[in-house]
Scaffold this motif. Structure first.
Motif, PDB file in Angstrom:
ATOM      1  N   ARG A  49       0.823  -1.205   0.000  1.00  0.00           N
ATOM      2  CA  ARG A  49       0.000   0.000   0.000  1.00  0.00           C
ATOM      3  C   ARG A  49       0.862   1.261   0.000  1.00  0.00           C
ATOM      4  NH1 ARG A  49      -3.264  -2.646   4.196  1.00  0.00           N
ATOM      5  NH2 ARG A  49      -2.521  -1.066   5.660  1.00  0.00           N
ATOM      6  N   SER A  50       2.021   1.221   0.661  1.00  0.00           N
ATOM      7  CA  SER A  50       2.901   2.389   0.707  1.00  0.00           C
ATOM      8  C   SER A  50       4.098   2.272  -0.235  1.00  0.00           C
ATOM      9  CB  SER A  50       3.393   2.628   2.138  1.00  0.00           C
ATOM     10  OG  SER A  50       3.975   1.442   2.667  1.00  0.00           O
ATOM     11  N   LEU A  51       4.480   1.025  -0.558  1.00  0.00           N
ATOM     12  CA  LEU A  51       5.588   0.792  -1.487  1.00  0.00           C
ATOM     13  C   LEU A  51       5.120  -0.170  -2.578  1.00  0.00           C
ATOM     14  CD1 LEU A  51       8.662   0.317   0.911  1.00  0.00           C
ATOM     15  CD2 LEU A  51       8.037   2.366  -0.380  1.00  0.00           C
ATOM     16  N   PRO A  52       4.384   0.321  -3.562  1.00  0.00           N
ATOM     17  CA  PRO A  52       3.803  -0.569  -4.582  1.00  0.00           C
ATOM     18  C   PRO A  52       4.848  -1.376  -5.353  1.00  0.00           C
ATOM     19  CG  PRO A  52       2.827   1.627  -4.703  1.00  0.00           C
ATOM     20  CD  PRO A  52       3.991   1.733  -3.769  1.00  0.00           C
ATOM     21  N   ASP A  53       6.055  -0.851  -5.459  1.00  0.00           N
ATOM     22  CA  ASP A  53       7.084  -1.522  -6.254  1.00  0.00           C
ATOM     23  C   ASP A  53       8.004  -2.403  -5.414  1.00  0.00           C
ATOM     24  OD1 ASP A  53       6.162  -0.325  -8.562  1.00  0.00           O
ATOM     25  OD2 ASP A  53       7.466   1.427  -8.328  1.00  0.00           O
ATOM     26  N   VAL A  54       7.633  -2.676  -4.175  1.00  0.00           N
ATOM     27  CA  VAL A  54       8.490  -3.515  -3.339  1.00  0.00           C
ATOM     28  C   VAL A  54       8.733  -4.866  -4.014  1.00  0.00           C
ATOM     29  CG1 VAL A  54       6.522  -4.437  -2.020  1.00  0.00           C
ATOM     30  CG2 VAL A  54       8.817  -4.492  -1.035  1.00  0.00           C
ATOM     31  N   GLU A  55       9.964  -5.347  -3.937  1.00  0.00           N
ATOM     32  CA  GLU A  55      10.317  -6.659  -4.449  1.00  0.00           C
ATOM     33  C   GLU A  55      10.625  -7.573  -3.262  1.00  0.00           C
ATOM     34  OE1 GLU A  55      13.449  -6.595  -7.300  1.00  0.00           O
ATOM     35  OE2 GLU A  55      12.429  -5.171  -8.629  1.00  0.00           O
TER      36      GLU A  55
END
Length: 309
Positions: A29-35
């Motif tokens: 929700r806060s870091l959409p691009d998290v891997e």
């Protein structure tokens, strides 16, 4: 938020908080691009004999592009510093005294840690279990060379049940099986000897240059941990689905673990320093380190500010 590159978060079941966070989508929700990087999918690195050294993959992967943030037990960040990695502690959990302990067979004749001399002791070497065992030995006037450490991890419970080892630093949920099938006797309780906290750490450049993203991870972990406390049965299913284990055993384990993030305290740093000094004395790390070098006051403020009132 910096958009220079995605944040890579390492996770695996042994860090319960990150495992649940990975599977619930809170951080997205806060870091959409998290891997998300499953630690178990990365090279395991050299695994030295438990009599001669400590594995270092957790810290190494912070610096080889594996991930930017990871959560472990107490030993990996000490090992990372000893290899010269410039790490920063982010937060700790509360003490996890109920998570495990040092056990022996009821009829073993081992009455105190001093009786471990010359004995085979199973443990997940490189985890908190190494620290607990070293603390127990030190208190009895023994050193690492006085025992035969057996690096067992997933096989430890079976080795203990088969009596191929004399003692075991056991943890739940594996300890539940042994309690059902045998009558292990507690030799050393974790409480009073070792705080056994979960902890999270990163690289110094990440902590200093990507503070907003670090703050997002801290906030998401806190929210997810609160959910685990309220829903241990649902959380247990996430672990059992991965290892095929008993959801009830996982629920028992989760109910007896603290969840929530705390700033790194002076008490924790002192305990880590004692462990690091014992690792060095035992020949498990090659150089002395100063644990306090891995503490940034600004990170402690970040974690403190994120605390739930």
């Amino acid at each position: 938020m910096s958009e220079s590159k995605p944040v890579r978060v390492g996770y695996f079941p042994s860090n319960n908080s990150l495992w649940v966070l990975r599977h619930r989508g809170v951080l997205e929700r806060s870091l959409p691009d998290v891997e998300w990087v499953d630690f178990r999918s990365l090279p395991s690195g050299d695994r030295p004999s438990p009599a001669e050294g400590l594995p270092s993959a957790h810290g190494d992967h912070l610096f080889d592009g594996g991930y930017d943030f990871i959560g472990t037990g107490s030993t990996p960040p000490v090992t990372a510093q000893a290899k010269g990695h410039d790490i920063v502690y982010v937060a700790t959990s509360g003490p996890r005294h109920e998570n495990g302990r040092l056990v022996v067979h009821e009829d073993s004749g081992i009455a105190s840690p001093a009786d471990l001399k010359g004995r085979r002791v199973a443990l997940g070497h490189g985890s908190w279990q190494t620290t607990l065992l070293l603390f127990a030995l030190d208190g009895a006037g023994l050193g690492w060379s006085d025992i035969e450490p057996v690096d067992a991890y997933g096989d430890a419970a079976q080795l203990f049940l088969d009596r191929e080892v004399d003692a075991w630093v056991g943890s739940y949920p594996a300890l539940t099986r042994v309690e059902r099938e045998a009558a292990p006797r507690t030799l050393i309780e974790t409480g009073g000897l070792f705080s056994h906290r979960s902890l999270w750490f990163t690289r110094r450049d990440f902590a200093e240059e990507r503070r907003e993203e670090l703050a997002a991870i801290v906030a998401a972990l806190r929210e997810s941990d609160a959910w685990i406390k309220e829903n241990p049965a649902e959380a247990a299913k996430l672990f059992a689905a991965d290892d095929g284990g008993d959801p009830a055993a996982w629920e028992h384990a989760l109910r007896h673990r603290p969840f929530g993030l705390e700033p790194v305290s002076g008490e924790f740093v002192a305990e880590q320093q004692r462990a690091a000094d014992l690792f060095h004395a035992a020949g498990l790390i090659d150089r002395r380190i100063t644990v306090a070098d891995a503490v940034l006051p600004g990170v402690a403020e970040l974690v403190g500010a994120a605390r739930t009132p």
